[in-house]
Design a protein around this motif. Sequence first.
Motif, PDB file in Angstrom:
ATOM      1  N   THR A   1     -13.107  -1.620  -6.984  1.00  0.00           N
ATOM      2  CA  THR A   1     -13.350  -1.362  -5.561  1.00  0.00           C
ATOM      3  C   THR A   1     -14.579  -0.474  -5.361  1.00  0.00           C
ATOM      4  OG1 THR A   1     -11.684   0.403  -5.620  1.00  0.00           O
ATOM      5  CG2 THR A   1     -10.972  -1.760  -4.817  1.00  0.00           C
ATOM      6  N   ASN A   2     -14.863   0.374  -6.329  1.00  0.00           N
ATOM      7  CA  ASN A   2     -16.094   1.163  -6.217  1.00  0.00           C
ATOM      8  C   ASN A   2     -17.335   0.276  -6.348  1.00  0.00           C
ATOM      9  OD1 ASN A   2     -15.247   3.763  -5.661  1.00  0.00           O
ATOM     10  ND2 ASN A   2     -14.745   4.166  -7.823  1.00  0.00           N
TER      11      ASN A   2
ATOM     12  N   GLY B   1       0.399   7.231  -2.877  1.00  0.00           N
ATOM     13  CA  GLY B   1      -0.648   7.983  -2.206  1.00  0.00           C
ATOM     14  C   GLY B   1      -1.913   8.039  -3.040  1.00  0.00           C
ATOM     15  N   ASP B   2      -1.761   8.321  -4.316  1.00  0.00           N
ATOM     16  CA  ASP B   2      -2.930   8.384  -5.192  1.00  0.00           C
ATOM     17  C   ASP B   2      -3.584   7.015  -5.365  1.00  0.00           C
ATOM     18  OD1 ASP B   2      -3.468  10.958  -5.762  1.00  0.00           O
ATOM     19  OD2 ASP B   2      -2.567  10.997  -7.756  1.00  0.00           O
TER      20      ASP B   2
ATOM     21  N   LEU C   1       0.819  -1.208   0.000  1.00  0.00           N
ATOM     22  CA  LEU C   1       0.000   0.000   0.000  1.00  0.00           C
ATOM     23  C   LEU C   1       0.853   1.258   0.000  1.00  0.00           C
ATOM     24  CD1 LEU C   1      -3.149   0.648   0.251  1.00  0.00           C
ATOM     25  CD2 LEU C   1      -2.449   1.675   2.411  1.00  0.00           C
TER      26      LEU C   1
ATOM     27  N   PRO D   1      -7.572  -7.769   1.670  1.00  0.00           N
ATOM     28  CA  PRO D   1      -7.221  -8.691   2.755  1.00  0.00           C
ATOM     29  C   PRO D   1      -8.460  -9.413   3.300  1.00  0.00           C
ATOM     30  CG  PRO D   1      -6.093  -6.594   3.051  1.00  0.00           C
ATOM     31  CD  PRO D   1      -7.083  -6.400   1.936  1.00  0.00           C
TER      32      PRO D   1
ATOM     33  N   ALA E   1      -3.502   4.558  -3.186  1.00  0.00           N
ATOM     34  CA  ALA E   1      -4.173   4.233  -1.924  1.00  0.00           C
ATOM     35  C   ALA E   1      -5.553   4.874  -1.883  1.00  0.00           C
ATOM     36  CB  ALA E   1      -3.334   4.713  -0.746  1.00  0.00           C
ATOM     37  N   TYR E   2      -5.628   6.087  -2.369  1.00  0.00           N
ATOM     38  CA  TYR E   2      -6.900   6.799  -2.355  1.00  0.00           C
ATOM     39  C   TYR E   2      -7.868   6.292  -3.429  1.00  0.00           C
ATOM     40  CZ  TYR E   2      -9.949  10.390  -4.270  1.00  0.00           C
ATOM     41  OH  TYR E   2     -11.002  11.047  -4.825  1.00  0.00           O
ATOM     42  N   ARG E   3      -7.375   6.224  -4.667  1.00  0.00           N
ATOM     43  CA  ARG E   3      -8.273   5.867  -5.764  1.00  0.00           C
ATOM     44  C   ARG E   3      -8.763   4.442  -5.647  1.00  0.00           C
ATOM     45  NH1 ARG E   3      -6.271   6.651 -11.775  1.00  0.00           N
ATOM     46  NH2 ARG E   3      -8.330   5.763 -12.207  1.00  0.00           N
ATOM     47  N   VAL E   4      -7.808   3.527  -5.427  1.00  0.00           N
ATOM     48  CA  VAL E   4      -8.157   2.112  -5.426  1.00  0.00           C
ATOM     49  C   VAL E   4      -8.480   1.649  -4.013  1.00  0.00           C
ATOM     50  CG1 VAL E   4      -7.345  -0.194  -5.999  1.00  0.00           C
ATOM     51  CG2 VAL E   4      -6.769   1.744  -7.488  1.00  0.00           C
ATOM     52  N   GLY E   5      -7.704   2.145  -3.059  1.00  0.00           N
ATOM     53  CA  GLY E   5      -8.056   1.902  -1.669  1.00  0.00           C
ATOM     54  C   GLY E   5      -7.681   0.543  -1.127  1.00  0.00           C
TER      55      GLY E   5
ATOM     56  N   ASP F   1      -9.925   0.762  -9.856  1.00  0.00           N
ATOM     57  CA  ASP F   1     -10.758   1.817  -9.279  1.00  0.00           C
ATOM     58  C   ASP F   1     -12.239   1.435  -9.420  1.00  0.00           C
ATOM     59  OD1 ASP F   1     -11.707   4.208  -8.310  1.00  0.00           O
ATOM     60  OD2 ASP F   1     -10.926   5.448  -9.940  1.00  0.00           O
TER      61      ASP F   1
ATOM     62  N   SER G   1     -13.044  -1.266  -0.400  1.00  0.00           N
ATOM     63  CA  SER G   1     -11.906  -0.425  -0.027  1.00  0.00           C
ATOM     64  C   SER G   1     -11.545  -0.668   1.432  1.00  0.00           C
ATOM     65  CB  SER G   1     -12.271   1.051  -0.230  1.00  0.00           C
ATOM     66  OG  SER G   1     -11.359   1.874   0.459  1.00  0.00           O
ATOM     67  N   ILE G   2     -10.277  -0.462   1.767  1.00  0.00           N
ATOM     68  CA  ILE G   2      -9.895  -0.608   3.179  1.00  0.00           C
ATOM     69  C   ILE G   2     -10.079   0.690   3.955  1.00  0.00           C
ATOM     70  CG2 ILE G   2      -8.259  -2.472   2.701  1.00  0.00           C
ATOM     71  CD1 ILE G   2      -5.995  -0.448   2.980  1.00  0.00           C
ATOM     72  N   PHE G   3     -10.389   1.772   3.276  1.00  0.00           N
ATOM     73  CA  PHE G   3     -10.520   3.058   3.974  1.00  0.00           C
ATOM     74  C   PHE G   3     -11.978   3.418   4.256  1.00  0.00           C
ATOM     75  CE2 PHE G   3      -6.380   3.584   1.798  1.00  0.00           C
ATOM     76  CZ  PHE G   3      -5.607   3.661   2.931  1.00  0.00           C
TER      77      PHE G   3
END
Lengths: 303, 303, 303, 303
Positions: free
Chosen positions: D295-296, D243-244, D234, D266, D246-250, D292, D301-303
């Motif tokens: 996960t949408n 960073g991008d 990650l 996971p 992690a955010y976009r795909v998560g 992307d 997503s993990i976030f």
Amino acid sequence: MELDEVLGRIVDEVAPLRGAGEVADYIPALARIDPGQFGIAVADLGGRVVGAGDWQVPFSAQSISKVFTLALVLAGSDESLWRRVGREPSGNAFNSLVQLEHERGIPRNPFINAGALAVTDELISQVGDATGELLDFLRAESGNPDLRVDEEVAASEATHAHRNLAVTHFMASYGNMHNPVATVLDQYVRQCSIEVSCRDLALAGLFLAAHGVRRDGSELLTSRQAKRVNAIMLTCGTYDAAGDFAYRVGIPGKSGVGGGVLAIVPGRCSIAVWSPGLDARGNSVTGVAALDHFTNMTGWSIF
Amino acid sequence: MELDEVLGRIVDEVAPLRGAGEVADYIPALARIDPGQFGIAVADLGGRVVGAGDWQVPFSAQSISKVFTLALVLAGSDESLWRRVGREPSGNAFNSLVQLEHERGIPRNPFINAGALAVTDELISQVGDATGELLDFLRAESGNPDLRVDEEVAASEATHAHRNLAVTHFMASYGNMHNPVATVLDQYVRQCSIEVSCRDLALAGLFLAAHGVRRDGSELLTSRQAKRVNAIMLTCGTYDAAGDFAYRVGIPGKSGVGGGVLAIVPGRCSIAVWSPGLDARGNSVTGVAALDHFTNMTGWSIF
Amino acid sequence: MELDEVLGRIVDEVAPLRGAGEVADYIPALARIDPGQFGIAVADLGGRVVGAGDWQVPFSAQSISKVFTLALVLAGSDESLWRRVGREPSGNAFNSLVQLEHERGIPRNPFINAGALAVTDELISQVGDATGELLDFLRAESGNPDLRVDEEVAASEATHAHRNLAVTHFMASYGNMHNPVATVLDQYVRQCSIEVSCRDLALAGLFLAAHGVRRDGSELLTSRQAKRVNAIMLTCGTYDAAGDFAYRVGIPGKSGVGGGVLAIVPGRCSIAVWSPGLDARGNSVTGVAALDHFTNMTGWSIF
Amino acid sequence: MELDEVLGRIVDEVAPLRGAGEVADYIPALARIDPGQFGIAVADLGGRVVGAGDWQVPFSAQSISKVFTLALVLAGSDESLWRRVGREPSGNAFNSLVQLEHERGIPRNPFINAGALAVTDELISQVGDATGELLDFLRAESGNPDLRVDEEVAASEATHAHRNLAVTHFMASYGNMHNPVATVLDQYVRQCSIEVSCRDLALAGLFLAAHGVRRDGSELLTSRQAKRVNAIMLTCGTYDAAGDFAYRVGIPGKSGVGGGVLAIVPGRCSIAVWSPGLDARGNSVTGVAALDHFTNMTGWSIF
């Protein structure tokens, strides 16, 4: 196991660590804190908060304030910010100027000092009184109307601000500073000097676990924006130890040199810990250990 | 060939180059200078000065002032300075912060901006009114009582000083700044904004050709100190082109973005040239070409 | 005072310094040298050479060989070289890769390792057997047919060449290496491992004092090219101490970690000194002190 | 919505992006790939795999192999590795030497080239034939006995390896390389040149979703070790875009310049995507877009 039982056990587990690490000593007001203190609080999506140890003792938020300033700016408009601040981990000491020079005045991310100064500058442009806006938000979310700037800390930080002044003038030399340097520094220092308890902090950070929704049900951030902030916390929230924190604790977190850490379990809860002793990379020794126990005991890792 | 004949020939030789290069445009007062101007003056050990072209037209000394400030500080005391400023070439753009961070706030040499700011700081500690001291010296040596700070240039530079403010605060963060940043910047900017002609400059720099002895016969610097300043001029005096200048011109020189260059033939004479157009490394295109002709025609290279 | 008298006095003056500094210990063959040795030799334009101390004892030329390789390449063609090697001081540790990366594989100057590797590569392209060419030149100028590569040193250096291999592959990745890396490294290491005495070295370097003219009256370099080499020696010849060397000694010089230094008084003479103990920046402690005495006693500084 | 339906929709969604970006062109064998291809495969904890598009077409694993090499080393012993490789994001271009010099030969993390070379070196020390070990593992997990090194790609990469040779020799100069440089490079290049399909890759990476457990039920990594690898993916898995991503795909992901990406949810599934066109930071344009969407659409997503 109930949450308050979990927290009680954590207090016992970290007892031997209390006092470990070094208290930030660059300003007198921080240096004289009793290093043996430790607190932890958890707020769940229902708005309930439980705590243990010194969870109601106020401490200096320091860099944890960067999370809230960032969120408030994104709530206002996230178009302009990302043209002047990056979103990638920096991989350098948290106040290095090398990378800033290499990238021509664009800070790598909003959580290194340079990036946070740009975020503060942006919030000033949006609302004028950035610190007032931040205090209003923190008071509303925590339900604590007494939250305030510790003026002694702020005054003391202002006299030790050469490095941050260098960073801010440096960005200004690249055209990446919209308000007067002195104004931005003053607001930045005041934001860092806000006093919060673990209780206040857990409640104030709850919107990040709640996909951007505030305690009153209104939306501060969209779900995507909240995800963005969490991703930045995970990759950039703990100075040059983000990789280790991601592994050990396994959830997004943001630390401050006051010894506090705010951590988020997305969709579930926010956790605030505090203990003043710092490790070599500037993160609370006992605080990080407590979060490690917490995610191990609850199984709430994101990995 | 007599010196005035040499200078006359040089004016002819460089005529095709007049207007070449780019005039420094970061402040309006410099940007509107007529780029076609060119002057040259030579002062010999007997104090005679000859000139050609626009040799009596005043221009902005800019970084050439660093030579004189350094000499005045060394005249006061050269013990303390060398603990806070190095003497080695920097090999970087003239205002880079990378090296300064790497060497923990100690500038590489007195002629990069960081180093000159430290020198100015040191002179303030020695005499208080650093710019006054510098003006007194320049007026005495040049015999021109009208030498003065161009207040428009100074005011304009002060509004474009973010990079230098960053550098100064950065050194202050390492404890390498003894006076208030604002005071040092103000004095630094005013020193850079002094107006001199080639005639003034050649006379004022003569002590460096005369092993440290002023025109009235008094000693400003010891012979070793003068040698030191000349060595620093040769290795660090022309930004990132010191190696090429050493080869092409073959004598110590210090340039400024106003388009002037002061060069020294140790034991013989000082030369001042001026033409506003700069090359990519910040040195006067026509001025350096003129010095190249000068040392070729006279054979006065040190190599 | 006659020159041999000067040299005799210098031997006395530096006697207390003998053994000071640290002998280069990265390869066994260098580490076991007796550190108490010291020699000095001066060759004048007439080809006379005088010496004192251990001036006829062979030692490892190491980086001093870079001067001769550079001169041989320039003698062949100086057009192509300056497209791939710069001429400015580096201001970094002598084997740093940072600057090389920043400048995309173009070394700052011919005397840092990266630059010397490019010069060797160029000489291989010109003549094939670069080391043979260098030995031929050194033997002819010194009149010593026994000059040779110390094969034990060469073999030992080859096993400690990871840093230089990294540098060479790195330049190759930017297209700035024309021959196979292994070939270039082998030739480079062999050139550095040539054994010379102060006598040999002073005679071999004499052409730099003689405006490029060899002992047999033929021209190796033009006067401008010789000036160029001298200027590079002054600004880049003594690692990160070029500024201090320029001031203390006041003439161009090139040092090696074998403890030797070659210095030039343009138009007058060449001087070779040797003593194995090095200071923190890699220059011979006693050798530099001897050169300092020499230029003070003779007054032959260029500043 | 069933998974195969999700994948079908993604194929439609990304259709307009096919061919976007630039195919890696530094070696001919990669440059001539048809850029319009796209595949996606998902493997769940039960070992079922579904796919869409070109999900069974083999492509060059390139840097994705670093995940498996790391896991195999950790399976052998994770004590020694972490003394010679860090775990923090690098914040630089993926093959920069600056940081490596700053940290004295210790790479920041196992996914930059320097770190992966150290991991390969470690695996060679553990098992000798590192590529054989990796192939055995990939064949076993994917159930595809035909997985092999593309020898043409390997040979081609070996002739473009100057940068990696520089990095490896550089680490060797700090003592951070235990096997011969040529051996490590050879193994590294061969591992990168393994051909896999999305199907193979999703199955081979499934143990990271399964807390370290292989498809046959044996434990490759402990749960904590698997968490560690996911955290490194990650924070460091997609060059300077972590960073991008992690955010976009998560979710954790590791990309390669062959256009593939392996991503992990996971506790749930592994996903492999492939499309050859890369963005400016070296990640597959269409592949990342597909993740992307994935996960949408699934909300994983993990976030």
